[in-house]
Design an enzyme around this catalytic site. Structure first.
Site: not given
Ligand code: ADP
Ligand code: ZN
Length: 216
Positions: A14, A88, A125, A157, A168
């Site tokens: 995404k 989310r 990745r 990462r 996650r």
């Molecule tokens: P991925 O979708 O691959 O886990 P992201 O970069 O989108 O990667 O998100 C990484 C981390 O950032 C999540 O595991 C969470 O801890 C935090 N995070 C991102 N977006 C949100 C959100 N909308 N609400 C709460 N935590 C978030």
């Protein structure tokens, strides 16, 4: 004006797709994960708090997250935004309507990828520590090559280790998948098959959004 959100599991692509769509439509790309990683890197009080959630693979608390997105949207002007990683959970979805302040969320793109494929992608990745460009490590590759864009070192990462990936994914299943039904019921959901090349998935998303342009 056009507001879109992307929903998908960790590793669904995404981030890559949201950036491409934002570029194509010339609207702001708001990636909560990227913003949180930047905050964590700053090492101030808020950053340290955020980092503790990222490291565990848990959601950052809603009050912090919603405040962040509100600020970004307020700064986005009237052209619209691509929301990447937000909302989310249902509470964030409800807060988004309010944060949009009279604007509407037009479409929610749900990128569907099998769990086997997600695990495979995340384990391979690699991210450039300088410019954050993303790569796929080759099969059995150990010594990381350098970034083709800037020569920076590539690393995994911090939250892509197997244990955090499992966490996650569990959080995604419990908190985020209810949004699929939520937006389907509101006629906003565009479900897209996320398997295949980046360009193939791009094409499917543009088609689902009813756009003729192809992404190059
Ligand atoms: P991925 O979708 O691959 O886990 P992201 O970069 O989108 O990667 O998100 C990484 C981390 O950032 C999540 O595991 C969470 O801890 C935090 N995070 C991102 N977006 C949100 C959100 N909308 N609400 C709460 N935590 C978030
Ligand atoms: Zn780089």
């Amino acid at each position: 004006m056009y507001n879109i959100a992307f929903v998908g599991a960790p590793g669904s692509g995404k981030g890559t797709q949201a950036a491409a769509i934002a570029r194509k439509l010339n609207i702001l790309h708001i990636a909560t994960g990227d913003l949180f990683r930047q905050a964590a890197g700053r090492g101030d009080e808020l950053g340290n708090k955020v980092r503790s959630y990222l490291e565990k693979g848990e959601l950052v608390p809603d009050d912090i997250t919603i405040g962040l997105v509100k600020g970004q949207l307020a700064a986005s002007g009237s052209k619209g935004a691509v929301l990447d990683g937000f909302p989310r959970n249902i509470r964030q979805a409800e807060a988004l309507d309010e944060a949009l302040d009279g604007q509407v969320l037009d479409r929610v793109v749900y990128i569907r990828v099998s769990e086997v494929e997600l695990t495979r992608r995340l384990s391979r990745r690699r991210v450039c520590r300088e410019c954050q460009a993303t790569y796929m490590a080759g099969e059995g590759e150990t010594a990381a090559p350098l970034c083709r864009r800037c020569g920076g070192r590539l690393e995994r990462r911090a939250d892509d280790g197997p244990e955090t990936v499992r966490k996650r994914y569990a959080v995604y299943m419990a908190e985020t998948t209810p949004l699929i039904g939520y937006y389907a019921a509101r006629g906003k959901l565009a479900e897209v098959d996320g398997q295949g090349s980046i360009d193939e998935v791009n094409g499917r998303i543009m088609a689902a959004l009813g756009r003729q342009e192809t992404l190059t």
